[in-house]
Design an enzyme around this catalytic site. Structure first.
Site, PDB file in Angstrom:
ATOM      1  NE  ARG A  15      -2.005  -2.318   3.260  1.00 24.04           N
ATOM      2  CZ  ARG A  15      -2.410  -2.760   4.459  1.00 24.04           C
ATOM      3  NH1 ARG A  15      -3.538  -2.307   4.980  1.00 24.04           N
ATOM      4  NH2 ARG A  15      -1.696  -3.629   5.140  1.00 24.04           N
ATOM      5  CD  GLN A  73       7.905 -14.052   7.042  1.00 21.95           C
ATOM      6  OE1 GLN A  73       7.989 -12.827   7.060  1.00 21.95           O
ATOM      7  NE2 GLN A  73       6.782 -14.695   7.296  1.00 21.95           N
ATOM      8  N   GLY A  78       2.700 -14.480   6.279  1.00 25.16           N
ATOM      9  CA  GLY A  78       1.830 -13.956   7.332  1.00 25.16           C
ATOM     10  C   GLY A  78       2.579 -13.687   8.628  1.00 25.16           C
ATOM     11  CG  ASN A 167      -4.303  -7.317  17.227  1.00 32.34           C
ATOM     12  OD1 ASN A 167      -3.688  -7.203  18.281  1.00 32.34           O
ATOM     13  ND2 ASN A 167      -3.881  -8.071  16.218  1.00 32.34           N
ATOM     14  NE  ARG A 331      29.740  23.612   3.293  1.00 31.59           N
ATOM     15  CZ  ARG A 331      30.687  23.565   2.362  1.00 31.59           C
ATOM     16  NH1 ARG A 331      31.064  24.674   1.741  1.00 31.59           N
ATOM     17  NH2 ARG A 331      31.272  22.419   2.054  1.00 31.59           N
ATOM     18  CB  ALA A 378      30.891  43.394   1.832  1.00 30.69           C
ATOM     19  CG  ASN A 384      38.919  26.781   0.868  1.00 32.03           C
ATOM     20  OD1 ASN A 384      38.433  27.260  -0.156  1.00 32.03           O
ATOM     21  ND2 ASN A 384      38.299  25.874   1.592  1.00 32.03           N
TER      22      ASN A 384
END
Ligand code: UD1
Ligand code: CA
Length: 456
Positions: A15, A73, A78, A167, A331, A378, A384
């Site tokens: 689903r 499994q 089931g 359930n 960062r 600015a 680097n």
């Protein structure tokens, strides 16, 4: 009694309509199954068995560092069949607790309550009253309130479908009994599966006690079968985390617009504006204010710091009384001491700025060691990267970097040095001096503006 937990995670989750196995779908940034494993671990069991099958390689790869025993499994026949795969590895003297990989919000306290009921003659079943129980198995009780049977939605009669007690799938029972009961489960039902839920009727007929325990909280037992339910569970998780923060003294402008996908520790009088996303481990000091639209991951923020709108902070350490943003990006390895200002369109990566330093506009600071009271103008860039290696820029205390400077690393700017605007600095600049690295300005007297060409 010793405890073994079995987590069912082998189903495909048709689903979901997804390329990923259902139990790997993310809830608050962690796989559904990871939430269940983490909660199981809080019970300190002797073993955790995870039954897997659909998308086996993806599931194993995504959770390879988990210390659990993996039980394959091969065919998903089931939930009863799934539990049966794990039982040979569990000693008879253990209590077995069955959890579902697609019921992620279950809480430790609820499970502890259920485990108290599971003695040597008892199957304990966690149930819940649902306003809309469609899709869930229904709990059918006898006159004394004990469970007689659990009937799956697809197998239920009209009358049984009106039962609201549902359930959750979660049960606890002695391993020895569970082995015996499961051996006689058949697959003659609407889905042709071996249902775990059938052990209720088998136990009841065998004169064992089948005892329900009602979960108080509907959201903790929500099963996730499709993406609508995935979003509902995400909302429930978000709501709970926001509630915890508010009860701890945090002002949340709109709890529906705060996303917490990890562990957040926050002091008092913190204010979180709308659309803040907190991921991983985030620690926020007293009186910190975080503006709208900030994404903050694995970051520590000191007291009285203000983060303005639209910042992205990732693995950063921010001291007290700093100002960051709007539109700043910190960062990994960004480390700001106290009173540091990082302004708009400034990116900081693997760089330390000591107390009182400022980079207020349009700047890249990468692989840098910046002292106290430095002013970065600015448009400054620490160059680097030479295309192969990264190098360090060192800026000592009190230096002033003029606007538009390129600092070509490795390079050192001495204490109180001034770098003239527009400089390209390739050699170390001495302390206390003005250093310029730019060509002289010239004006050409003989120059005239070219005439405009006629369009043909
Ligand atoms: C199951 C219960 C239902 C309950 C509901 C609660 C059964 C038969 N039904 O239904 O009573 O109300 O959960 O959420 O138990 N799985 C395996 N191997 C399989 C089949 C399933 O490991 O062969 C795993 C799935 O990955 C999943 C869990 O078991 O994590 C539940 O399976 P699912 O198919 O979702 O069962 P529901 O139809 O939800
Ligand atoms: Ca389910």
């Amino acid at each position: 009694m010793p405890l073994s937990v079995v987590i069912l995670a082998a189903g495909q989750g048709k689903r979901m309509k997804s390329g990923w196995p259902k139990v790997l779908q993310p809830l608050a940034g962690r796989a559904l199954l990871k939430h269940v494993i983490d909660t199981a671990r809080e019970l300190a069991p002797d073993a955790i068995h995870v039954v897997y099958g659909h998308g086996a390689e993806q599931v194993r790869a995504a959770l390879k560092s988990e210390d659990v025993s993996w039980v394959l499994q091969e065919r998903q026949l089931g939930t009863g069949h799934a539990v049966l795969q794990a039982l040979p590895g569990i000693p008879d003297a253990h209590t077995v607790l069955v959890l579902y990989g697609d019921v992620p919000l279950i809480r430790r306290g609820t499970l502890e309550g259920l485990l108290k009921l599971a003695d040597s003659k008892t199957l304990a079943v966690l149930t819940v009253m649902l306003s809309d129980p469609s899709g869930y198995g229904r709990i059918l009780r006898d006159a004394r309130g004990r469970i007689r049977k659990i009937v799956e939605h697809k197998d239920a009669s009209q009358k049984e479908l009106r039962v609201r007690e549902s359930n959750t799938g979660i049960i606890a029972a002695p391993a020895k009994l569970l082995k015996k009961w499961l051996a006689s489960v058949k697959s003659n039902n609407a889905q042709g599966e071996f249902y775990l839920t059938d052990v209720a009727a088998i136990a009841a007929k065998g004169k064992f006690h089948v005892v329900p325990r009602l979960a108080h909280n509907e959201s903790e037992v929500l099963g996730v079968n499709d993406k609508v339910q995935l979003a509902q569970v995400e909302a429930a998780y978000r709501h709970e985390r926001a509630q915890e923060l508010m009860l701890g003294g945090v002002t949340v402008i709109d709890p529906a617009r705060l996303d917490i996908r990890g562990t957040v520790t926050a002091g008092r009088d913190v204010q979180l504006d709308v659309n803040v996303v907190l991921e991983g481990n985030v620690t926020i000091g007293d009186r910190v204010r975080i503006g709208p639209n900030c994404v903050i991951r694995d970051t520590k923020i000191g007291a009285d710091t203000e983060i303005f709108a639209n910042c992205v902070l990732d693995h950063a350490v921010i001291g007290p009384s700093c100002k960051v943003g709007p539109f700043a990006r910190l960062r990994p390895g960004a480390a700001l001491a106290r009173d540091v200002h990082i302004g708009n369109f400034v990116e900081v990566k693997n760089a330390q700025l000591d107390a009182g330093s400022k980079a207020n506009h349009l700047t890249y600071l990468g692989d840098a060691l910046i002292g106290k009271d430095v002013n970065v103008g600015a448009g400054t860039i620490t160059c680097n990267y030479d295309g192969v290696n990264k190098s360090q820029t060192h800026i000592e205390d009190g230096a002033f970097i003029g606007s538009g400077s390129m600092l070509v690393a490795p390079v050192r700017i001495g204490a109180r040095a001034t770098i003239g605007a527009g400089s390209t600095i390739t050699e170390d600049a001495p302390a206390d001096k003005l250093t310029l690295g730019r060509s002289r300005q010239v004006s050409i007297d003989s120059w005239t503006r070219p005439p405009k060409r006629k369009k043909s």
